[in-house]
Design a protein around this motif. Sequence first.
Motif, PDB file in Angstrom:
ATOM      1  N   THR A  18      10.440  18.236  16.426  1.00 26.94           N
ATOM      2  CA  THR A  18      11.716  18.944  16.286  1.00 26.94           C
ATOM      3  C   THR A  18      12.802  18.098  15.645  1.00 26.94           C
ATOM      4  O   THR A  18      13.773  18.638  15.103  1.00 26.94           O
ATOM      5  CB  THR A  18      12.217  19.406  17.665  1.00 26.94           C
ATOM      6  N   GLY A  19      12.666  16.770  15.719  1.00 27.68           N
ATOM      7  CA  GLY A  19      13.718  15.900  15.209  1.00 27.68           C
ATOM      8  C   GLY A  19      14.922  15.842  16.125  1.00 27.68           C
ATOM      9  O   GLY A  19      15.967  15.293  15.752  1.00 27.68           O
ATOM     10  N   VAL A  20      14.816  16.407  17.319  1.00 22.43           N
ATOM     11  CA  VAL A  20      15.900  16.414  18.300  1.00 22.43           C
ATOM     12  C   VAL A  20      15.595  15.368  19.367  1.00 22.43           C
ATOM     13  O   VAL A  20      14.495  15.354  19.929  1.00 22.43           O
ATOM     14  CB  VAL A  20      16.035  17.804  18.956  1.00 22.43           C
ATOM     15  N   MET A  21      16.545  14.491  19.648  1.00 28.52           N
ATOM     16  CA  MET A  21      16.304  13.391  20.560  1.00 28.52           C
ATOM     17  C   MET A  21      16.595  13.718  22.020  1.00 28.52           C
ATOM     18  O   MET A  21      16.671  12.819  22.856  1.00 28.52           O
ATOM     19  CB  MET A  21      17.142  12.174  20.136  1.00 28.52           C
ATOM     20  N   LEU A  22      16.739  14.995  22.338  1.00 22.49           N
ATOM     21  CA  LEU A  22      16.852  15.402  23.732  1.00 22.49           C
ATOM     22  C   LEU A  22      15.466  15.383  24.386  1.00 22.49           C
ATOM     23  O   LEU A  22      14.449  15.383  23.678  1.00 22.49           O
ATOM     24  CB  LEU A  22      17.449  16.812  23.816  1.00 22.49           C
ATOM     25  N   PRO A  23      15.394  15.353  25.725  1.00 24.72           N
ATOM     26  CA  PRO A  23      14.074  15.375  26.378  1.00 24.72           C
ATOM     27  C   PRO A  23      13.236  16.550  25.901  1.00 24.72           C
ATOM     28  O   PRO A  23      13.713  17.681  25.827  1.00 24.72           O
ATOM     29  CB  PRO A  23      14.432  15.505  27.867  1.00 24.72           C
ATOM     30  N   PHE A  24      11.997  16.271  25.535  1.00 27.07           N
ATOM     31  CA  PHE A  24      11.046  17.266  25.017  1.00 27.07           C
ATOM     32  C   PHE A  24      11.595  18.001  23.796  1.00 27.07           C
ATOM     33  O   PHE A  24      11.315  19.177  23.586  1.00 27.07           O
ATOM     34  CB  PHE A  24      10.659  18.263  26.110  1.00 27.07           C
ATOM     35  N   GLY A  25      12.391  17.298  23.010  1.00 29.07           N
ATOM     36  CA  GLY A  25      12.925  17.898  21.790  1.00 29.07           C
ATOM     37  C   GLY A  25      13.861  19.054  22.052  1.00 29.07           C
ATOM     38  O   GLY A  25      14.049  19.932  21.200  1.00 29.07           O
ATOM     39  N   GLY A  26      14.470  19.098  23.246  1.00 29.01           N
ATOM     40  CA  GLY A  26      15.384  20.177  23.573  1.00 29.01           C
ATOM     41  C   GLY A  26      14.695  21.427  24.084  1.00 29.01           C
ATOM     42  O   GLY A  26      15.359  22.433  24.354  1.00 29.01           O
ATOM     43  N   LYS A  27      13.376  21.391  24.227  1.00 26.16           N
ATOM     44  CA  LYS A  27      12.623  22.557  24.699  1.00 26.16           C
ATOM     45  C   LYS A  27      12.514  22.528  26.230  1.00 26.16           C
ATOM     46  O   LYS A  27      12.459  21.468  26.842  1.00 26.16           O
ATOM     47  CB  LYS A  27      11.210  22.589  24.094  1.00 26.16           C
ATOM     48  N   ILE A  28      12.461  23.719  26.813  1.00 27.87           N
ATOM     49  CA  ILE A  28      12.331  23.827  28.271  1.00 27.87           C
ATOM     50  C   ILE A  28      10.863  23.694  28.649  1.00 27.87           C
ATOM     51  O   ILE A  28      10.009  24.401  28.131  1.00 27.87           O
ATOM     52  CB  ILE A  28      12.892  25.176  28.771  1.00 27.87           C
ATOM     53  N   MET A  29      10.575  22.791  29.569  1.00 24.36           N
ATOM     54  CA  MET A  29       9.218  22.581  30.065  1.00 24.36           C
ATOM     55  C   MET A  29       9.193  22.909  31.553  1.00 24.36           C
ATOM     56  O   MET A  29      10.114  22.553  32.286  1.00 24.36           O
ATOM     57  CB  MET A  29       8.775  21.131  29.853  1.00 24.36           C
ATOM     58  N   VAL A  30       8.168  23.601  31.997  1.00 21.33           N
ATOM     59  CA  VAL A  30       8.023  23.951  33.405  1.00 21.33           C
ATOM     60  C   VAL A  30       6.809  23.217  33.959  1.00 21.33           C
ATOM     61  O   VAL A  30       5.692  23.377  33.451  1.00 21.33           O
ATOM     62  CB  VAL A  30       7.859  25.474  33.599  1.00 21.33           C
ATOM     63  N   LEU A  31       7.012  22.418  34.991  1.00 22.90           N
ATOM     64  CA  LEU A  31       5.938  21.661  35.632  1.00 22.90           C
ATOM     65  C   LEU A  31       5.674  22.267  37.000  1.00 22.90           C
ATOM     66  O   LEU A  31       6.599  22.429  37.803  1.00 22.90           O
ATOM     67  CB  LEU A  31       6.327  20.185  35.781  1.00 22.90           C
ATOM     68  N   GLY A  32       4.429  22.612  37.289  1.00 23.24           N
ATOM     69  CA  GLY A  32       4.078  23.236  38.552  1.00 23.24           C
ATOM     70  C   GLY A  32       3.327  22.294  39.466  1.00 23.24           C
ATOM     71  O   GLY A  32       2.615  21.398  39.007  1.00 23.24           O
TER      72      GLY A  32
END
Length: 327
Positions: A18-32
Amino acid sequence: MAKRHALEAVDRTMKDITGVMLPFGGKIMVLGGDFRQVLPVVRRGTRAQAVDSSIRMSPLWSSIIKLRLTINMRVLTDPWFSDFLLRVGDGVEETVHGNFIRIPDDMISNRLYFSRAILSTRNDSIDEINDLFIGRFHIEEKIYYSFDEAEDDINNLYPVEFLNTLSVSGLPPHYLRLKVGCPIILLRNLDPSNGLCNGTRLTCKGFQQNVIDAEIAVGQHAGKRVFLPRIPLCPSEDDMFPFKLKRKQFPIRLCFTMTINKAQGQTIPNVGIYLPESVFSHGQLYVALSRGVSRGNTKVLVIPDEQFNGSGVCTVNVVYKEVLHDQ
């Protein structure tokens, strides 16, 4: 049980894409799931190494929002642990024949087994109970021997007879003893879309020279007939031996009983827990005791330990408190 390095690899990959330096490229990740039940396995690792490999120690932890249960689901009776444990002097024989389950005479057509499981800590205890169970099947047995070799062993330093004696975690045994109707568990992901995943439990239906006819016993694919091939397998850790072991065998084990780690994430109506020795890693006892649906349907056999003095039956509960802190 996933190591934090896997999560960090996904994080870096998403940033690169993504070129975005936020966690996970700014994408929402769900961990179960609950990462604190059983920690990642670090072979021959120390307590500090096991804790450091958990997601809790990842730099990403501060960016993760933790969602909690609104109701405490733990057993509310207090105290309950000491009288919950059951000590029997006759050991594993009593666990198999008395405390937990009696195999019906018509086991082939009876699916009672798959609502039950015996859990233990180590593979040698698992093999001991499996041998007792398979001996009670009064049916002609089929024995499959593995083809073992040490790759790159140009000087033949490791004879086949020696390789056959090796019992490796995650690999099927050299001597695989099966009978029609006996339960087995899959050790590899063969076809996840059709239910053949690592940990799938099946029933043997028939045997050929290089294929096993089986039926998936639990889950959404229960009742589906499948054919299991004989495939080459290698240990997951390359540094286990001074050579690379290659074993060609069916990727299965008998599953009258299973290790506590293997049972993580499963809900089993009737559980028997066999502890010939205390648990040896964080969270194992908690995972074992929480597999059952009720206290009344969970039985525990603890071999007496001389290190405990006083009344009641006791066993060690290994907890690494540093991995439980949320901050």
